[in-house]
Structures are given as structure tokens and as C-alpha cells.
Design a protein around this motif. Structure first.
Motif, PDB file in Angstrom:
ATOM      1  N   MET A   1      -3.849  -5.140   2.095  1.00 41.05           N
ATOM      2  CA  MET A   1      -2.410  -4.646   2.252  1.00 41.05           C
ATOM      3  C   MET A   1      -2.500  -3.286   2.416  1.00 41.05           C
ATOM      4  N   VAL A   2      -1.730  -2.790   3.388  1.00 41.62           N
ATOM      5  CA  VAL A   2      -1.127  -1.388   3.482  1.00 41.62           C
ATOM      6  C   VAL A   2       0.329  -1.353   3.654  1.00 41.62           C
ATOM      7  N   LYS A   3       0.902   0.043   3.393  1.00 40.11           N
ATOM      8  CA  LYS A   3       2.066   0.384   3.330  1.00 40.11           C
ATOM      9  C   LYS A   3       2.383   1.594   4.133  1.00 40.11           C
ATOM     10  N   LEU A   4       3.553   1.326   5.014  1.00 43.81           N
ATOM     11  CA  LEU A   4       3.927   2.797   5.457  1.00 43.81           C
ATOM     12  C   LEU A   4       5.171   2.986   4.371  1.00 43.81           C
ATOM     13  N   ILE A   5       4.930   4.403   3.936  1.00 43.24           N
ATOM     14  CA  ILE A   5       5.988   5.027   2.975  1.00 43.24           C
ATOM     15  C   ILE A   5       6.661   6.151   3.463  1.00 43.24           C
ATOM     16  N   GLY A  34       5.037  -8.340  12.206  1.00 40.27           N
ATOM     17  CA  GLY A  34       4.040  -8.164  11.179  1.00 40.27           C
ATOM     18  C   GLY A  34       4.555  -7.516   9.933  1.00 40.27           C
ATOM     19  N   LEU A  35       5.790  -7.366   9.646  1.00 39.26           N
ATOM     20  CA  LEU A  35       6.264  -6.809   8.645  1.00 39.26           C
ATOM     21  C   LEU A  35       6.263  -7.637   7.610  1.00 39.26           C
ATOM     22  N   LYS A  36       5.806  -7.631   6.413  1.00 40.85           N
ATOM     23  CA  LYS A  36       5.664  -8.461   5.507  1.00 40.85           C
ATOM     24  C   LYS A  36       7.026  -8.511   4.283  1.00 40.85           C
ATOM     25  N   LYS A  37       7.138  -7.020   4.245  1.00 40.43           N
ATOM     26  CA  LYS A  37       8.188  -6.974   3.154  1.00 40.43           C
ATOM     27  C   LYS A  37       8.530  -5.619   3.177  1.00 40.43           C
ATOM     28  N   LEU A  38       9.822  -5.356   3.230  1.00 42.77           N
ATOM     29  CA  LEU A  38      10.510  -3.966   3.142  1.00 42.77           C
ATOM     30  C   LEU A  38      11.318  -3.827   1.680  1.00 42.77           C
ATOM     31  N   GLU A  39      10.763  -2.748   0.935  1.00 47.97           N
ATOM     32  CA  GLU A  39      11.250  -2.481  -0.148  1.00 47.97           C
ATOM     33  C   GLU A  39      11.804  -0.869  -0.163  1.00 47.97           C
ATOM     34  N   VAL A  40      13.033  -1.069  -0.502  1.00 51.92           N
ATOM     35  CA  VAL A  40      13.893   0.396  -0.588  1.00 51.92           C
ATOM     36  C   VAL A  40      14.245   0.753  -1.894  1.00 51.92           C
ATOM     37  N   GLU A  51      18.373  16.242 -11.249  1.00 54.88           N
ATOM     38  CA  GLU A  51      18.175  15.389 -10.071  1.00 54.88           C
ATOM     39  C   GLU A  51      16.774  15.423  -9.400  1.00 54.88           C
ATOM     40  N   ALA A  52      16.262  14.454  -8.986  1.00 53.04           N
ATOM     41  CA  ALA A  52      15.039  14.211  -8.431  1.00 53.04           C
ATOM     42  C   ALA A  52      14.986  15.050  -7.131  1.00 53.04           C
ATOM     43  N   LYS A  53      13.687  15.282  -6.575  1.00 53.63           N
ATOM     44  CA  LYS A  53      13.601  16.045  -5.398  1.00 53.63           C
ATOM     45  C   LYS A  53      14.045  15.110  -4.051  1.00 53.63           C
ATOM     46  N   PHE A  54      13.888  13.854  -4.423  1.00 58.15           N
ATOM     47  CA  PHE A  54      13.795  12.819  -3.046  1.00 58.15           C
ATOM     48  C   PHE A  54      15.138  11.926  -3.490  1.00 58.15           C
ATOM     49  N   TYR A  55      15.878  11.534  -2.633  1.00 55.48           N
ATOM     50  CA  TYR A  55      16.997  10.564  -2.429  1.00 55.48           C
ATOM     51  C   TYR A  55      16.662   9.153  -2.415  1.00 55.48           C
ATOM     52  N   LEU A  56      15.624   8.764  -1.375  1.00 58.38           N
ATOM     53  CA  LEU A  56      15.528   7.418  -1.449  1.00 58.38           C
ATOM     54  C   LEU A  56      14.133   7.334  -0.920  1.00 58.38           C
ATOM     55  N   GLU A  57      13.364   6.082  -1.341  1.00 58.57           N
ATOM     56  CA  GLU A  57      12.042   5.819  -0.658  1.00 58.57           C
ATOM     57  C   GLU A  57      11.902   4.337  -0.185  1.00 58.57           C
ATOM     58  N   ALA A  58      11.467   4.260   1.105  1.00 59.73           N
ATOM     59  CA  ALA A  58      11.115   3.058   1.488  1.00 59.73           C
ATOM     60  C   ALA A  58       9.688   2.697   1.788  1.00 59.73           C
ATOM     61  N   ALA A  59       9.448   1.418   1.492  1.00 55.74           N
ATOM     62  CA  ALA A  59       7.853   0.990   1.686  1.00 55.74           C
ATOM     63  C   ALA A  59       8.051  -0.316   2.429  1.00 55.74           C
ATOM     64  N   MET A  60       7.187  -0.178   3.620  1.00 53.43           N
ATOM     65  CA  MET A  60       7.099  -1.141   4.727  1.00 53.43           C
ATOM     66  C   MET A  60       5.614  -1.942   4.496  1.00 53.43           C
ATOM     67  N   TYR A  61       5.397  -3.046   4.033  1.00 51.14           N
ATOM     68  CA  TYR A  61       4.192  -3.715   3.970  1.00 51.14           C
ATOM     69  C   TYR A  61       3.668  -4.266   4.990  1.00 51.14           C
ATOM     70  N   PHE A  62       2.497  -4.069   5.352  1.00 48.28           N
ATOM     71  CA  PHE A  62       1.556  -4.927   6.343  1.00 48.28           C
ATOM     72  C   PHE A  62       0.488  -5.582   5.990  1.00 48.28           C
ATOM     73  N   GLU A  63      -0.100  -6.542   6.699  1.00 51.08           N
ATOM     74  CA  GLU A  63      -1.287  -7.192   5.982  1.00 51.08           C
ATOM     75  C   GLU A  63      -2.537  -6.258   5.990  1.00 51.08           C
ATOM     76  N   ASP A  70      -0.173  -1.988  14.887  1.00 54.09           N
ATOM     77  CA  ASP A  70       0.468  -2.646  16.250  1.00 54.09           C
ATOM     78  C   ASP A  70       2.055  -2.433  15.953  1.00 54.09           C
ATOM     79  N   ALA A  71       2.510  -2.848  14.877  1.00 57.62           N
ATOM     80  CA  ALA A  71       4.025  -2.665  14.654  1.00 57.62           C
ATOM     81  C   ALA A  71       4.385  -1.492  15.060  1.00 57.62           C
ATOM     82  N   MET A  72       3.938  -0.321  14.802  1.00 56.29           N
ATOM     83  CA  MET A  72       4.302   1.049  15.069  1.00 56.29           C
ATOM     84  C   MET A  72       4.315   1.185  16.370  1.00 56.29           C
TER      85      MET A  72
END
Length: 103
Positions: A1-5, A34-40, A51-63, A70-72
Motif C-alpha cells: 500500500m502507498v499513500k500520498l501525503i 483507486g482511492l482506498k482511504k482518505l484520512e485527514v 503551536e505545531a508547524k503544520f495545520y492539517l495532514e491528509a493521507a490518501m491511500y492506494f493499493e 493512475d489516479a493522479m
């Protein structure tokens, strides 16, 4: 499994950012083939306080990497990327990760 972060730095106008992210960007991402899961994750602080350096993190999981590529390259992926650059281009850092352990 891979994820786009996607890691987002703090926007100047959080309300406007959140509105666009939830009501425009997220529905575009969810249409990517092909998106398996979106986690925000909303970042709420840093381990040592403050305060943290970042505000939000999104992880998009693919097989696998091919499914991510292909999705991109799909019309839905290109629409999502175009929207991202329009509302959060200067705020976002993108990475690809390989999941090596799952619970």
C-alpha cells in the motif's frame, strides 16, 4: 500500500481554508479512481507544547504506486491538483510514502 501525503502550513484565514477544503477539495479527492482511504488530521499542538508547524495532514491511500500514478493522471486527479494549487499551493508540501506496517 502507498499513500500520498499532504502537509499544510497554517493558512491566514482558517475559516475560509476549512470551508474550501471540506466543501470543494475533499469531494474532488474522493472521486479519484483507486482511492482506498482518505484520512485527514487536524494538528492540535506539538509534543513540547505550543503551536505545531503544520495545520492539517491528509493521507490518501492506494493499493500500489501504479494505482496512485493512475489516479493522479486521471481527470479527477488533475482536477484535484488544479484545485489544490489554486487554494493552497504555497501552503502544501506533498510526499509519497510506502506503508510498511499496518495495525
Amino acid at each position: 500500500m502507498v499513500k500520498l501525503i499532504a502537509l499544510y502550513r497554517h493558512p491566514e484565514n482558517r475559516e475560509s481554508f476549512d470551508e474550501h477544503y471540506q466543501n470543494v477539495h475533499t469531494p474532488l479527492v474522493e472521486k479519484m479512481p483507486g482511492l482506498k482511504k482518505l484520512e485527514v488530521t487536524r494538528i492540535v499542538g506539538a509534543p513540547m507544547g505550543g503551536e505545531a508547524k503544520f495545520y492539517l495532514e491528509a493521507a490518501m491511500y492506494f493499493e500500489d504506486r501504479k494505482a496512485l500514478d493512475d489516479a493522479m493522471n486521471s481527470p479527477e486527479g488533475r482536477a484535484s491538483a488544479k484545485d489544490l494549487m489554486g487554494f493552497a499551493g504555497p501552503l502544501v508540501t506533498m510526499m509519497i510514502g510506502e506503508v510498511t506496517r499496518e495495525e
